[in-house]
Design a protein around this motif. Structure first.
Motif, mmCIF file in Angstrom:
data_model
loop_
_atom_site.group_PDB
_atom_site.id
_atom_site.type_symbol
_atom_site.label_atom_id
_atom_site.label_comp_id
_atom_site.label_asym_id
_atom_site.label_seq_id
_atom_site.Cartn_x
_atom_site.Cartn_y
_atom_site.Cartn_z
ATOM 1 N N VAL A 385 0.837 -1.211 0.000
ATOM 2 C CA VAL A 385 0.000 0.000 0.000
ATOM 3 C C VAL A 385 0.867 1.256 0.000
ATOM 4 N N ALA A 386 1.924 1.264 0.824
ATOM 5 C CA ALA A 386 2.813 2.434 0.882
ATOM 6 C C ALA A 386 3.480 2.682 -0.462
ATOM 7 N N THR A 387 3.927 1.614 -1.113
ATOM 8 C CA THR A 387 4.564 1.749 -2.435
ATOM 9 C C THR A 387 3.557 2.240 -3.467
ATOM 10 N N LEU A 388 2.350 1.712 -3.401
ATOM 11 C CA LEU A 388 1.301 2.124 -4.335
ATOM 12 C C LEU A 388 0.971 3.601 -4.156
ATOM 13 N N PHE A 393 1.539 9.200 -5.883
ATOM 14 C CA PHE A 393 1.902 10.590 -5.530
ATOM 15 C C PHE A 393 2.945 11.133 -6.504
ATOM 16 N N THR A 394 3.985 10.335 -6.795
ATOM 17 C CA THR A 394 5.060 10.804 -7.674
ATOM 18 C C THR A 394 4.577 10.946 -9.112
#
Length: 396
Positions: A385-388, A393-394
């Protein structure tokens, strides 16, 4: 260290190197070198993390699970684990690595047959592969015995010549941090972490036989020390190839400008060795790509065939192995004609999001096997989830 132990370490290390070494392991270091120029040393640091360290870690984790990729992934839940295995098989097979191999083979042929289209080449390559698969028990060992030394010798000649004849590196607009990040992403693209988990059973069987592994005590006292030393050998050989190819491309980046990714190796070989001598290297590349596709097709279809036939739907439809192989090659040909850039544009987001979570899963599984570490779902899903969110965001 006893001679027999050294022999096991070296034979296992070379097996690890052979398991990981494929077309992507040649193309991507070249692309990285041509792209990062004078920042190649920093870029190689990132590449080493994800293209050497992560696969070796994944291989250790899966070997501790006796090469059973389903048990490895099912720790995150049976349905998510099953879907992960099927997705990875597809990525390593007909929608990812297999068409990428065909495209690289086409890139090696293109300088000598400029009028040959990718579509015609992919049809020919697909048909030839199907014919060869029917005699794979005879052809694969013969080609492997002959082909690996020729390919490695060709690459060694290209690397030595490239470094010896190299000029000053082009200054590229990369900071050291950006270069490391680029190397990490390029390491994702090799997809060796996925391959290490799915196809680890051969390394497990080799170590089990050579070391007479019978229980958990043998795993801790025999298997892990041997694997660590063998991984240094296999990872070291892989790292040397990455360094040599990347520096060769960085030193001759001017000759590689505006070159299609799949043609970088063929272009560099012709630039360094001349058209006639480079032909030997390019023939080896084509054969290596075809044998890689053969091996992947057989491995992927074997697993999928078993999985489908074990379902009620599979029993009703009575899937045959031959038809599944034919369908796999048709899908491969279709994806081949999307081209290298389109395939990478499709694979990049998947790899960037999934790789960190799979690395965390690997670490959790190793800790579980060695020390009884119970947590796996929360770390893996949190990382995913954090990577997604970070990617969203980027990109936004």
């Amino acid at each position: 260290m006893r001679l027999s132990s050294l022999a096991i370490i070296w034979s296992t290390g070379i097996a690890i190197f052979s398991m990981f070494f494929g077309s992507g392991n040649v193309v991507f270091p070249l692309l990285l070198g041509a792209q990062t120029g004078n920042q190649i040393t920093w870029a190689l640091l990132g590449l080493t993390i994800t293209a050497v360290g992560a696969p070796l870690l994944g291989l250790l984790g899966s070997v501790l699970f006796e090469g059973d990729c389903k048990r490895f992934f099912y720790r995150i839940g049976q349905l998510p684990g099953y879907l992960a295995v099927m997705l990875i098989l597809a990525l390593l097979g007909p929608i990812g690595v297999m068409p990428r191999c065909f495209i690289v083979a086409y890139g090696a042929v293109k300088p000598y047959l400029p009028d040959l289209s990718l579509f015609i080449f992919s049809l020919i390559a697909g048909l030839v592969t199907l014919v060869l698969i029917a005699r794979r028990n005879l052809i694969l060992p013969v080609l492997g015995y002959f082909l690996s030394p020729v390919l490695l010798l060709s690459l060694v000649v290209i690397m030595i010549t490239g470094i010896a004849k190299g000029g000053p590196m082009v200054s590229e607009p990369y900071s050291s941090f950006m270069a490391i990040k680029e190397g990490i992403v390029v390491g994702y693209n090799t997809m060796d972490l996925l391959a290490s988990i799915i196809f680890s059973v051969s390394i497990w069987l080799l170590l089990q036989e050579k070391l007479s592994i019978k229980d958990d005590k043998d795993i801790k006292t025999k298997l892990i020390p041997t694997y660590v030393w063998a991984s240094i050998v296999g990872g070291g050989l892989l790292g040397l190839v990455y360094v040599g190819l990347s520096f060769s491309a960085a030193l001759h980046s001017a000759a590689l400008q505006n070159t299609a990714p799949e043609q970088v190796l063929a272009t560099l070989a012709i630039h360094l060795l001349g058209s006639k001598l480079a032909m030997v290297a390019n023939i080896a590349i084509v054969l290596a790509c075809l044998t890689t596709v053969m091996s992947l097709a057989v491995a992927v279809v074997d697993v999928i065939h078993v999985e489908v036939m074990n379902t009620s739907l599979g029993k009703k439809l009575s899937y045959s192995y031959g038809w599944m192989m034919f369908i796999t090659m048709v899908i491969t040909v279709i994806f081949t004609n999307l081209g290298f850039a389109a395939i990478m544009a499709f694979l990049n987001p998947i790899m960037s999001v999934c790789y960190p979570a799979i690395i965390v899963l690997t670490v959790c599984n190793i800790l579980y096997k060695l020390y009884g570490f119970p947590y796996v779902k929360m770390p893996v899903y949190s990382t995913f989830v954090a990577t997604l969110l970070y990617k969203g965001f980027t990109m936004g």
